[in-house]
Design an enzyme around this catalytic site. Structure first.
Site, PDB file in Angstrom:
ATOM      1  N   SER A 298      -9.662   1.869   2.853  1.00  0.00           N
ATOM      2  CA  SER A 298      -8.795   2.598   1.957  1.00  0.00           C
ATOM      3  C   SER A 298      -7.798   1.714   1.206  1.00  0.00           C
ATOM      4  O   SER A 298      -7.257   2.146   0.185  1.00  0.00           O
ATOM      5  CB  SER A 298      -8.028   3.658   2.740  1.00  0.00           C
ATOM      6  OG  SER A 298      -7.198   3.059   3.722  1.00  0.00           O
TER       7      SER A 298
ATOM      8  N   LYS B 119       0.852  -1.201   0.000  1.00  0.00           N
ATOM      9  CA  LYS B 119       0.000   0.000   0.000  1.00  0.00           C
ATOM     10  C   LYS B 119       0.884   1.247   0.000  1.00  0.00           C
ATOM     11  O   LYS B 119       1.909   1.283   0.696  1.00  0.00           O
ATOM     12  CB  LYS B 119      -0.900  -0.033   1.240  1.00  0.00           C
ATOM     13  CG  LYS B 119      -1.950   1.068   1.309  1.00  0.00           C
ATOM     14  CD  LYS B 119      -2.827   0.889   2.539  1.00  0.00           C
ATOM     15  CE  LYS B 119      -3.924   1.918   2.659  1.00  0.00           C
ATOM     16  NZ  LYS B 119      -4.764   1.723   3.857  1.00  0.00           N
TER      17      LYS B 119
ATOM     18  N   SER C 122      -9.744  -0.464   7.068  1.00  0.00           N
ATOM     19  CA  SER C 122      -9.222  -0.338   5.705  1.00  0.00           C
ATOM     20  C   SER C 122      -8.587  -1.587   5.117  1.00  0.00           C
ATOM     21  O   SER C 122      -8.288  -1.608   3.922  1.00  0.00           O
ATOM     22  CB  SER C 122      -8.213   0.807   5.635  1.00  0.00           C
ATOM     23  OG  SER C 122      -8.915   2.013   5.541  1.00  0.00           O
TER      24      SER C 122
HETATM   25  N1  GLN Z   1     -13.079   4.198   6.547  1.00  0.00           N
HETATM   26  C1  GLN Z   1     -12.227   4.555   7.634  1.00  0.00           C
HETATM   27  C2  GLN Z   1     -11.854   6.010   7.525  1.00  0.00           C
HETATM   28  O1  GLN Z   1     -12.205   6.595   6.587  1.00  0.00           O
HETATM   29  C3  GLN Z   1     -11.071   3.632   7.662  1.00  0.00           C
HETATM   30  C4  GLN Z   1      -9.745   4.170   7.328  1.00  0.00           C
HETATM   31  C5  GLN Z   1      -8.629   3.217   7.563  1.00  0.00           C
HETATM   32  O2  GLN Z   1      -8.787   2.158   8.170  1.00  0.00           O
HETATM   33  N2  GLN Z   1      -7.445   3.626   7.128  1.00  0.00           N
HETATM   34  O3  GLN Z   1     -11.231   6.567   8.371  1.00  0.00           O
END
Ligand code: GLN
Length: 472
Positions: free
Chosen positions: A143, A68, A167
């Protein structure tokens, strides 16, 4: 990953040929899974793997891994899908990357994400969204959507994602793959670009729980370079799986609440019945405070983000506004132009909840409720070994859907956030499909540092099901 290792060992395939084929697939793929592909570096590692493989039986040698793009890679740009990091190339590898390289894995490149990992769709990425391998009109989730899509499309053998509020697990469920959010402190965060430091963890995204165990075992462990990394013995996962006979699995009523898509519920309940058929003792439990999870998370995560992102000021990293008259104007212009709308929204929310007069009402209160959520889990794990439920209330939705309503997207994190707030390990594994043929993920949670239970149960589940083998 194990399949790639078998190709090398049993069929005598050359790592160079394998990596060349993968690079060709990446070149012609149209799902926007990668931000940067390091063709030369990957081929160089493949050539080394060709030699290494003669003298070592490490199953990671020559195995192509995608990372990532919020995890630092030496000499490969790390963008976090943000314009503010234009031109930033780390001078060091994150500990997880270094560990994989040392084991002979091949780092293919960097995958797409929501800007600074803030989001659930990859649509806030500065290169545009990744597309869901099961239906290119839909989001792969986020994400870590690029990593999830890359695994599902077989553009890598395994990938690393990061999980601050879901994410890894949410895109894993949207793309029909396996994703593990490890216990807070079990995988080094050194070299992970910080979003919310008390929640962030790096974890594996793979096509099976066995591969997830292999990748997790490779990256976990104490790291003196991360002060939140826990120095202790880490239990290895038994790749033969776990005997589920007599295992106590708690199913929280609170995970089957309003807003859960009925088709997701059906698939997850079916997944749980399979665990039961394998001998698990399933019982209903309560986690009374998790309904505050989303509210708590969006205070704590934004507060920490506003502080972490203060470092992008045009001086130390990435891009700088070129024509500012003085320092303050340079800060203002760099940050106004460099960050996208969602990141700015988080910085503003976080600054607000930390500001004098509001701190007690928001941040302090949220921290207290966070402790209550953690105690709910302590109580639950006194009477069960694992907890099971959905990873996400929905399956993959249309690209751009809900884009004008951030709150409705935040609410999708309802089932993933509690594990981050409590620091627990949690796994998403495929457990069925909705009527449109889109994958559904079942989430398993375990007490801290019991990834061996989680992955062992996942391996046994997958030895008796085929959901994870269905390809888009
Ligand atoms: N959807 C969550 C957010 O927007 C998760 C983000 C993550 O785990 N990096 O913060």
């Amino acid at each position: 990953m194990l399949a790639t290792a078998r190709k090398y060992r049993k069929s005598g395939k050359s790592p160079v040929d394998e990596i060349e084929e993968i690079l060709e697939r990446i070149r012609t793929d149209t799902h926007n899974a990668f931000i940067t592909v390091d063709e030369q570096g990957a081929l160089e590692s493949a050539r080394q793997a060709e030699k290494l493989i003669e003298s070592s039986d490490d199953p990671l040698i020559g195995v192509p891994i995608a990372v990532k793009d919020n995890i630092c890679t030496k000499d490969i740009r790390t963008t976090c899908a943000s314009n503010i990091l234009t031109g930033f190339t780390p001078t060091y590898d994150a500990t997880v990357v270094e560990k994989l390289k040392r084991r002979g894995a091949v780092i293919l490149g960097k995958t797409n994400l929501d800007e600074f990992a803030m989001g659930s769709t990859t649509t806030t990425s500065n290169i545009g969204p990744s597309l869901n391998p099961w239906d290119p009109g839909r989001t792969p989730g986020g994400s870590s959507g690029g990593s999830a899509a890359a695994v599902a499309l077989n553009l890598c053998a395994g990938a690393l994602g990061s999980d601050t509020g879901g994410s890894i697990r949410m895109p894993a469920s949207f793309c029909g793959i396996t994703g593990l959010k490890p216990t807070y402190g079990s995988v080094s965060r050194y070299g992970l670009v910080a979003f919310a430091s008390s929640l962030d963890q790096i974890g594996p995204m793979t096509s099976s729980a066995r591969d997830a165990a292999l990748l997790f075992d490779a990256v976990k462990g104490h790291d003196p370079l991360d002060s939140t990394s826990v120095p202790q013995e880490y239990l290895p996962t038994d790749l033969d799986g776990l005997d589920l006979d007599g295992m106590r699995i708690g199913v929280p009523d609170d995970f089957f609440a309003e807003g859960l898509n009925p088709e997701v519920e059906q698939a997850v309940r079916f997944g749980i019945s399979i665990l039961e058929n394998l001998g698990a003792k399933v019982r209903r439990i309560r986690l009374p405070h998790i309904r505050y999870g989303v509210a708590v998370y969006y205070i704590i995560a934004t507060a920490e983000a506003s502080s972490n992102l203060a470092r992008y000021d045009g001086v130390r990293y990435g891009s700088r506004a070129p024509h500012a008259e003085d320092l303050v104007e340079m800060y203002l212009e760099t940050r106004s132009k460099g960050f996208g709308a969602e990141v700015k929204r988080r910085i503003m929310l976080g600054t607000y909840v930390l500001s004098a007069g509001y701190y007690e009402a928001y941040y302090k209160k949220a921290s207290e409720v966070r402790s209550l959520i953690a105690s709910d889990f302590d109580e639950a794990f006194a009477e069960c070994d694992l907890i099971a439920g959905p990873a996400s209330p929905v399956t993959a939705f249309g690209l751009g859907e809900m884009a004008d309503n951030p709150l409705s997207i935040y609410l999708l994190d309802i089932y993933t956030i509690p594990a981050n707030l409590a620091g627990l390990p949690a796994l998403s594994i495929p457990c069925g499909f909705d009527t449109e043929g889109l994958p559904v993920g079942m989430q398993l949670m375990a007490p801290c540092f019991r990834e061996d239970l989680l992955l062992g149960a996942g391996i046994s589940f997958q030895d008796h099901t085929k959901f994870h083998q269905v390809k888009p």
